[in-house]
Enzyme design. Structure first.
Site, PDB file in Angstrom:
ATOM      1  N   ASP A  69       0.848  -1.204   0.000  1.00 51.32           N
ATOM      2  CA  ASP A  69       0.000   0.000   0.000  1.00 51.32           C
ATOM      3  C   ASP A  69       0.882   1.252   0.000  1.00 51.32           C
ATOM      4  OD1 ASP A  69      -2.428  -1.259  -0.100  1.00 51.32           O
ATOM      5  OD2 ASP A  69      -2.827  -1.131   2.053  1.00 51.32           O
ATOM      6  N   GLN A 113      -1.721  25.876 -32.266  1.00 48.35           N
ATOM      7  CA  GLN A 113      -2.665  25.493 -31.200  1.00 48.35           C
ATOM      8  C   GLN A 113      -2.708  23.979 -30.964  1.00 48.35           C
ATOM      9  OE1 GLN A 113      -7.088  25.893 -31.476  1.00 48.35           O
ATOM     10  NE2 GLN A 113      -6.733  27.568 -30.039  1.00 48.35           N
ATOM     11  N   GLY A 170      10.821  13.762 -35.069  1.00 50.32           N
ATOM     12  CA  GLY A 170      11.810  12.710 -35.324  1.00 50.32           C
ATOM     13  C   GLY A 170      12.888  12.658 -34.255  1.00 50.32           C
ATOM     14  N   GLU A 188       4.754  -3.639  -8.609  1.00 43.48           N
ATOM     15  CA  GLU A 188       4.009  -3.394  -7.364  1.00 43.48           C
ATOM     16  C   GLU A 188       2.488  -3.463  -7.604  1.00 43.48           C
ATOM     17  OE1 GLU A 188       5.538  -0.774  -4.481  1.00 43.48           O
ATOM     18  OE2 GLU A 188       7.598  -1.070  -5.144  1.00 43.48           O
ATOM     19  N   GLY A 189       2.110  -4.450  -8.398  1.00 39.83           N
ATOM     20  CA  GLY A 189       0.703  -4.645  -8.766  1.00 39.83           C
ATOM     21  C   GLY A 189       0.438  -3.967 -10.087  1.00 39.83           C
TER      22      GLY A 189
HETATM   23  C1  FAD Z   1      11.780  -4.096 -13.589  1.00 35.02           C
HETATM   24  C2  FAD Z   1      10.974  -4.885 -12.593  1.00 35.02           C
HETATM   25  C3  FAD Z   1      11.235  -4.755 -11.239  1.00 35.02           C
HETATM   26  C4  FAD Z   1      10.517  -5.507 -10.312  1.00 35.02           C
HETATM   27  N1  FAD Z   1      10.852  -5.414  -8.979  1.00 35.02           N
HETATM   28  C5  FAD Z   1      10.280  -6.268  -8.091  1.00 35.02           C
HETATM   29  C6  FAD Z   1      10.745  -6.331  -6.740  1.00 35.02           C
HETATM   30  O1  FAD Z   1      11.646  -5.582  -6.327  1.00 35.02           O
HETATM   31  N2  FAD Z   1      10.198  -7.255  -5.905  1.00 35.02           N
HETATM   32  C7  FAD Z   1       9.206  -8.105  -6.306  1.00 35.02           C
HETATM   33  O2  FAD Z   1       8.754  -8.911  -5.495  1.00 35.02           O
HETATM   34  N3  FAD Z   1       8.728  -8.063  -7.583  1.00 35.02           N
HETATM   35  C8  FAD Z   1       9.245  -7.170  -8.483  1.00 35.02           C
HETATM   36  N4  FAD Z   1       8.804  -7.144  -9.788  1.00 35.02           N
HETATM   37  C9  FAD Z   1       7.742  -8.064 -10.202  1.00 35.02           C
HETATM   38  C10 FAD Z   1       6.432  -7.362 -10.522  1.00 35.02           C
HETATM   39  O3  FAD Z   1       5.824  -6.886  -9.357  1.00 35.02           O
HETATM   40  C11 FAD Z   1       5.561  -8.336 -11.318  1.00 35.02           C
HETATM   41  O4  FAD Z   1       6.159  -8.463 -12.611  1.00 35.02           O
HETATM   42  C12 FAD Z   1       4.127  -7.871 -11.440  1.00 35.02           C
HETATM   43  O5  FAD Z   1       3.484  -7.931 -10.187  1.00 35.02           O
HETATM   44  C13 FAD Z   1       3.318  -8.697 -12.461  1.00 35.02           C
HETATM   45  O6  FAD Z   1       3.486 -10.057 -12.247  1.00 35.02           O
HETATM   46  P1  FAD Z   1       3.868 -11.012 -13.490  1.00 35.02           P
HETATM   47  O7  FAD Z   1       5.038 -10.390 -14.186  1.00 35.02           O
HETATM   48  O8  FAD Z   1       4.021 -12.372 -12.971  1.00 35.02           O
HETATM   49  O9  FAD Z   1       2.640 -10.907 -14.466  1.00 35.02           O
HETATM   50  P2  FAD Z   1       1.330 -11.827 -14.406  1.00 35.02           P
HETATM   51  O10 FAD Z   1       0.829 -11.889 -13.008  1.00 35.02           O
HETATM   52  O11 FAD Z   1       1.605 -13.104 -15.108  1.00 35.02           O
HETATM   53  O12 FAD Z   1       0.311 -10.974 -15.289  1.00 35.02           O
HETATM   54  C14 FAD Z   1       0.327 -11.009 -16.707  1.00 35.02           C
HETATM   55  C15 FAD Z   1      -0.809 -10.104 -17.197  1.00 35.02           C
HETATM   56  O13 FAD Z   1      -2.075 -10.625 -16.731  1.00 35.02           O
HETATM   57  C16 FAD Z   1      -2.773  -9.633 -16.018  1.00 35.02           C
HETATM   58  N5  FAD Z   1      -3.515 -10.261 -14.928  1.00 35.02           N
HETATM   59  C17 FAD Z   1      -3.057 -11.172 -14.039  1.00 35.02           C
HETATM   60  N6  FAD Z   1      -4.016 -11.527 -13.184  1.00 35.02           N
HETATM   61  C18 FAD Z   1      -5.115 -10.789 -13.509  1.00 35.02           C
HETATM   62  C19 FAD Z   1      -6.446 -10.672 -12.974  1.00 35.02           C
HETATM   63  N7  FAD Z   1      -6.834 -11.366 -11.894  1.00 35.02           N
HETATM   64  N8  FAD Z   1      -7.313  -9.831 -13.600  1.00 35.02           N
HETATM   65  C20 FAD Z   1      -6.924  -9.097 -14.679  1.00 35.02           C
HETATM   66  N9  FAD Z   1      -5.687  -9.164 -15.217  1.00 35.02           N
HETATM   67  C21 FAD Z   1      -4.797  -9.997 -14.627  1.00 35.02           C
HETATM   68  C22 FAD Z   1      -1.703  -8.682 -15.493  1.00 35.02           C
HETATM   69  O14 FAD Z   1      -2.219  -7.388 -15.205  1.00 35.02           O
HETATM   70  C23 FAD Z   1      -0.720  -8.682 -16.661  1.00 35.02           C
HETATM   71  O15 FAD Z   1      -1.160  -7.765 -17.632  1.00 35.02           O
HETATM   72  C24 FAD Z   1       9.489  -6.370 -10.745  1.00 35.02           C
HETATM   73  C25 FAD Z   1       9.214  -6.493 -12.115  1.00 35.02           C
HETATM   74  C26 FAD Z   1       9.947  -5.777 -13.029  1.00 35.02           C
HETATM   75  C27 FAD Z   1       9.659  -5.970 -14.497  1.00 35.02           C
END
Ligand code: FAD
Length: 379
Positions: A240, A279, A340, A363-364
């Site tokens: 949060d 504009q 460009g 973070e979600g």
């Molecule tokens: C550069 C980077 C830094 C990060 N740093 C951290 C970190 O420090 N610590 C950490 O713990 N994590 C970290 N993460 C992980 C990040 O929080 C996750 O990538 C993110 O939460 C999404 O999870 P996922 O990649 O598994 O995607 P998925 O969960 O597989 O989701 C794939 C797609 O499906 C959608 N989706 C999934 N479930 C639902 C649902 N119920 N309803 C609708 N749509 C849905 C998602 O929105 C997304 O578009 C990092 C990621 C990146 C790329």
């Protein structure tokens, strides 16, 4: 033009001035080179810690700055306007100390918090796994308890500051289901803990994001934060606050893109006049400005609720959704303003656009923010 901020105290105004000075002198001269070469900025976090910028919202009794969250977020926004990767890592550092601060015992806090808050110890937050991102409760990394403590096995992914951090706030499975997850504070040099090679990312290239692998890694029982099974509650509570950090980072990126685009639009001429005087282009910049200002207002609203001790989870999700979508739109339009030239690496706007994208994901994801907001609307 620096953002004209409404700040709650003279101290807050001094902190913003200090942050701008650090951004000018420490971050600005090296950001382009480090992002281009994907090299870690050694020493930068120590300098931020020495300036007191790594612990602004935490209580003074544990070595924090005791500042309202609304001030901390505006500092974060200023850092992000100069270097998003550094601002994200600062936000994640704060996120990683949140569980200890909020759920730790006094003994645990006395032992570890001062090092974290002084910036001597950089923190990382390790919730995600390859199969458990949005669906955090699907995590598998295990922590099996015995008489001496816990034995960790499994892999984690996407760790901001992975391999570089001094401690990892780890979420691992101690039982079945969503109530079978616990939180641990893991030292970075733990035997049995190794890291993958940094991910090759679209942006935020100077700060590594890695996997981590635990192989029979042993930790003492007193490194568990909160009760066994309380992990997911702790993780979400930290997120949060973390989401507000990401909202502030997104606004910083948007503001930087708006500033660059405004400067360019006042210099570039076509058809005998500055492009801002057409504009169609002037209104594009007006919309970019309105989106940035309103995104800032959403995170400040949520932060002020937090500062007053009111519930703010739904507002944090709104702020994250609004601010990160605004950052994506504003940075994309900033590239448009440059024509460009915006598509080349000669200007920073292309980097801002790449950086904005991740704020909609980590973070979600913004789909998950909508789930949180909708849940709050369900009677
Ligand atoms: C550069 C980077 C830094 C990060 N740093 C951290 C970190 O420090 N610590 C950490 O713990 N994590 C970290 N993460 C992980 C990040 O929080 C996750 O990538 C993110 O939460 C999404 O999870 P996922 O990649 O598994 O995607 P998925 O969960 O597989 O989701 C794939 C797609 O499906 C959608 N989706 C999934 N479930 C639902 C649902 N119920 N309803 C609708 N749509 C849905 C998602 O929105 C997304 O578009 C990092 C990621 C990146 C790329």
């Amino acid at each position: 033009m620096p953002v004209d901020r409404l700040l709650p105290s003279d101290e807050a105004a001094e902190l913003i001035a200090l942050t701008r000075d650090v951004a000018d002198k420490v971050l600005d001269p090296i950001v382009d080179e480090h992002e281009r070469t994907e090299t870690y900025p050694d020493g930068v976090f120590a300098q931020l810690g020495a300036a007191g910028l790594l612990s602004l919202p935490q209580p003074e009794e544990w070595g924090g700055g005791g500042q309202p969250f609304e001030v901390y977020l505006q500092v974060l926004e200023e850092l992000a306007a100069r270097w998003a990767a550094v601002a994200v890592a600062v936000s994640v550092h704060s996120l990683s100390s949140h569980p200890l601060l909020t759920f730790g015992t006094d003994e645990q806090k006395q032992r570890w918090l001062p090092g974290m808050l002084s910036g001597d110890q950089i923190g990382a937050y390790s919730l995600s796994e390859p199969q458990a991102g949005s669906d955090a409760a699907a995590l598998r990394c295990s922590a099996i308890g015995d008489d001496d403590g816990y034995v960790l096995n499994g892999s984690k992914s996407w760790i901001t500051h992975g391999g570089v951090a001094d401690f990892y706030t780890l979420f691992a499975r101690t039982g079945e289901g969503s109530k079978g997850i616990s939180c641990f504070l893991v030292p970075g040099d733990l035997e049995g803990l190794t890291f993958g090679k940094p991910e090759e990312k679209m942006g935020l290239a100077a700060v590594p994001t890695t996997s981590a692998f635990y192989e029979n890694a042993r930790i003492d029982a007193d490194r568990r934060i909160g009760a066994e099974g309380q992990g997911l509650q702790i993780a979400f509570s930290a997120l949060d606050s973390g989401r507000l950090g990401i909202a502030a980072v997104a606004v910083g990126i948007a503001q930087a893109a708006l500033d660059e685009a405004t400067r360019y639009a006042n210099e570039r001429t076509t058809f005998g006049r500055k492009i801002i005087d057409h504009q169609g282009l002037g209104f594009l910049l007006a919309d970019m400005s309105a989106a940035t200002v309103s995104a800032r207002a959403t995170y400040l609203d949520a932060a002020r609720r937090r500062d007053l001790g009111l519930p703010y989870g739904a507002q944090a999700s709104v702020a994250k959704l609004i601010a990160t979508d605004a950052a994506m739109k504003v940075t994309t339009d900033a590239v448009q303003v440059f024509g460009g030239a915006g598509y080349t690496r000669d200007y920073r706007v292309e980097r801002f656009m790449r950086e904005a994208k991740i704020t909609q994901i980590f973070e979600g994801t913004n789909q998950i923010q909508r789930l949180v907001i909708a849940r709050g609307l369900t009677s």
